[in-house]
Design a protein around this motif. Structure first.
Motif, PDB file in Angstrom:
ATOM      1  N   SER A  99     -13.770 -17.309  22.328  1.00  0.00           N
ATOM      2  CA  SER A  99     -12.789 -18.287  22.789  1.00  0.00           C
ATOM      3  C   SER A  99     -11.781 -18.612  21.702  1.00  0.00           C
ATOM      4  N   GLN A 100     -12.255 -18.656  20.468  1.00  0.00           N
ATOM      5  CA  GLN A 100     -11.354 -18.943  19.351  1.00  0.00           C
ATOM      6  C   GLN A 100     -10.310 -17.839  19.204  1.00  0.00           C
ATOM      7  N   ALA A 101     -10.736 -16.589  19.326  1.00  0.00           N
ATOM      8  CA  ALA A 101      -9.806 -15.470  19.201  1.00  0.00           C
ATOM      9  C   ALA A 101      -8.781 -15.481  20.322  1.00  0.00           C
ATOM     10  N   VAL A 102      -9.229 -15.775  21.540  1.00  0.00           N
ATOM     11  CA  VAL A 102      -8.310 -15.828  22.682  1.00  0.00           C
ATOM     12  C   VAL A 102      -7.265 -16.906  22.462  1.00  0.00           C
ATOM     13  N   LEU A 103      -7.713 -18.096  22.067  1.00  0.00           N
ATOM     14  CA  LEU A 103      -6.795 -19.206  21.852  1.00  0.00           C
ATOM     15  C   LEU A 103      -5.795 -18.903  20.744  1.00  0.00           C
ATOM     16  N   GLU A 104      -6.277 -18.305  19.673  1.00  0.00           N
ATOM     17  CA  GLU A 104      -5.390 -17.993  18.554  1.00  0.00           C
ATOM     18  C   GLU A 104      -4.340 -16.964  18.954  1.00  0.00           C
ATOM     19  N   GLU A 105      -4.765 -15.916  19.644  1.00  0.00           N
ATOM     20  CA  GLU A 105      -3.848 -14.847  20.032  1.00  0.00           C
ATOM     21  C   GLU A 105      -2.759 -15.349  20.982  1.00  0.00           C
ATOM     22  N   VAL A 106      -3.170 -16.175  21.930  1.00  0.00           N
ATOM     23  CA  VAL A 106      -2.223 -16.659  22.932  1.00  0.00           C
ATOM     24  C   VAL A 106      -1.361 -17.792  22.384  1.00  0.00           C
ATOM     25  N   SER A 107      -1.983 -18.762  21.726  1.00  0.00           N
ATOM     26  CA  SER A 107      -1.231 -19.925  21.257  1.00  0.00           C
ATOM     27  C   SER A 107      -0.268 -19.566  20.132  1.00  0.00           C
ATOM     28  N   LYS A 108      -0.625 -18.610  19.297  1.00  0.00           N
ATOM     29  CA  LYS A 108       0.271 -18.201  18.210  1.00  0.00           C
ATOM     30  C   LYS A 108       1.530 -17.544  18.777  1.00  0.00           C
ATOM     31  N   THR A 109       1.356 -16.723  19.781  1.00  0.00           N
ATOM     32  CA  THR A 109       2.512 -16.092  20.426  1.00  0.00           C
ATOM     33  C   THR A 109       3.339 -17.123  21.174  1.00  0.00           C
ATOM     34  N   ASP A 110       2.674 -18.039  21.843  1.00  0.00           N
ATOM     35  CA  ASP A 110       3.369 -19.095  22.565  1.00  0.00           C
ATOM     36  C   ASP A 110       4.214 -19.932  21.604  1.00  0.00           C
ATOM     37  N   ALA A 111       3.646 -20.255  20.447  1.00  0.00           N
ATOM     38  CA  ALA A 111       4.378 -21.043  19.458  1.00  0.00           C
ATOM     39  C   ALA A 111       5.597 -20.288  18.941  1.00  0.00           C
ATOM     40  N   GLU A 112       5.452 -18.982  18.756  1.00  0.00           N
ATOM     41  CA  GLU A 112       6.566 -18.157  18.281  1.00  0.00           C
ATOM     42  C   GLU A 112       7.694 -18.144  19.321  1.00  0.00           C
ATOM     43  N   LEU A 113       7.333 -18.025  20.583  1.00  0.00           N
ATOM     44  CA  LEU A 113       8.327 -18.024  21.645  1.00  0.00           C
ATOM     45  C   LEU A 113       9.017 -19.381  21.760  1.00  0.00           C
ATOM     46  N   CYS A 114       8.245 -20.450  21.672  1.00  0.00           N
ATOM     47  CA  CYS A 114       8.822 -21.790  21.757  1.00  0.00           C
ATOM     48  C   CYS A 114       9.755 -22.066  20.582  1.00  0.00           C
ATOM     49  N   SER A 115       9.379 -21.591  19.415  1.00  0.00           N
ATOM     50  CA  SER A 115      10.211 -21.784  18.235  1.00  0.00           C
ATOM     51  C   SER A 115      11.552 -21.069  18.380  1.00  0.00           C
ATOM     52  N   LEU A 116      11.518 -19.891  18.985  1.00  0.00           N
ATOM     53  CA  LEU A 116      12.726 -19.079  19.111  1.00  0.00           C
ATOM     54  C   LEU A 116      13.558 -19.451  20.340  1.00  0.00           C
ATOM     55  N   LEU A 117      12.893 -19.715  21.463  1.00  0.00           N
ATOM     56  CA  LEU A 117      13.595 -19.893  22.734  1.00  0.00           C
ATOM     57  C   LEU A 117      13.539 -21.314  23.286  1.00  0.00           C
ATOM     58  N   GLY A 118      12.684 -22.149  22.709  1.00  0.00           N
ATOM     59  CA  GLY A 118      12.506 -23.494  23.230  1.00  0.00           C
ATOM     60  C   GLY A 118      11.259 -23.602  24.084  1.00  0.00           C
ATOM     61  N   ASP A 119      10.829 -24.836  24.316  1.00  0.00           N
ATOM     62  CA  ASP A 119       9.624 -25.072  25.100  1.00  0.00           C
ATOM     63  C   ASP A 119       9.806 -24.583  26.528  1.00  0.00           C
ATOM     64  N   ASP A 120       8.829 -23.859  27.010  1.00  0.00           N
ATOM     65  CA  ASP A 120       8.872 -23.329  28.363  1.00  0.00           C
ATOM     66  C   ASP A 120       7.457 -22.906  28.724  1.00  0.00           C
TER      67      ASP A 120
END
Length: 239
Positions: free
Chosen positions: A109-130
């Motif tokens: 579960s930790q690996a899943v959360l890290e993989e998904v949330s890290k990418t999500d954070a990168e997208l939000c940082s670049l494109l904004g919250d969505d």
């Protein structure tokens, strides 16, 4: 927003601990179908972005007035930031394909959360919250991982195995042989032959009256309200 994401991660881990672990993989056959509607098709691309091939694909989509959905690998976003911004500016849907293209089925579960949330954070940082929908690499998760996702999941109903064939004509033939309205097509914008095939597929199907839309638009046009934790794959089942 950052505080909310941290709270989500903590809550998700606690919730997962209350779920009985299961080895049952969630496959395309066990998920929600998209009903057939008008002549709409969602063309999706995994594993990018890649500078040369993705750029050429975006040019082709723009010239044809076609929309697509891109499931991006997190570590490739920052080096190709301009391309990702262009995707959004030109009306394409952008999704999360994990940070390292990790196979989530069988992962902690930790690996899943890290993989998904890290990418999500990168997208939000670049494109904004969505809401960045997720396509699990290889299209599989474990049943006990469902609670970890707060967005819809996307699989596919047409897979030409373009990453393996690497042959434009065979890719085109494989798609045209089975595609129909309401389908979600899986392709890869990291493969030159796949880009050529995708543009040819669009040309052929547009002549037949098909319209290329994002996955989100496909669901909306078929009157489907997307739900978190549900894997959408169109109205065609694959074993």
């Amino acid at each position: 927003m950052k505080i909310q994401r941290i709270i989500f991660l903590v809550a998700a881990v606690l919730l997962l601990g209350s779920v009985v672990a299961s080895e049952t993989a969630i496959s395309v056959d066990s998920q929600v179908e998209i009903p057939a509607g008008e002549k709409y098709i969602a063309l999706t691309f995994d594993d990018g972005p890649k500078a040369d091939t993705t750029s050429r694909l975006l040019d082709g989509l723009r010239d044809r007035g076609a929309k697509a959905t891109f499931f991006l690998v997190g570590k490739q976003i920052e080096p190709n930031a301009a391309l990702v911004k262009r995707m959004k500016a030109e009306g394409h849907q952008i999704g999360n394909h994990t940070w390292d293209h990790l196979k989530l089925q069988g992962a902690s579960s930790q690996a899943v959360l890290e993989e998904v949330s890290k990418t999500d954070a990168e997208l939000c940082s670049l494109l904004g919250d969505d809401e960045y929908w997720v396509r699990p690499p290889f299209g599989q998760i474990d049943q006990c991982q469902e609670a970890l996702f707060t967005v819809p999941l996307v699989k596919w109903s047409v897979d030409p195995w373009d990453w393996k064939l690497r042959n434009t004509d065979k890719d085109v033939a494989a798609v045209l042989k089975q595609v129909k309205s309401g389908d979600i097509i899986l392709m890869h914008d990291t493969v030159p032959e796949s880009v050529d095939a995708a543009l040819k597929i669009i040309d052929v199907l547009q002549e037949k009256g098909y319209v290329f839309v994002t996955v989100k638009e496909l669901l909306e046009k078929n009157k489907v309200t997307p739900q978190p934790c549900i894997m959408y794959y169109s109205d065609k089942r694959h074993s």
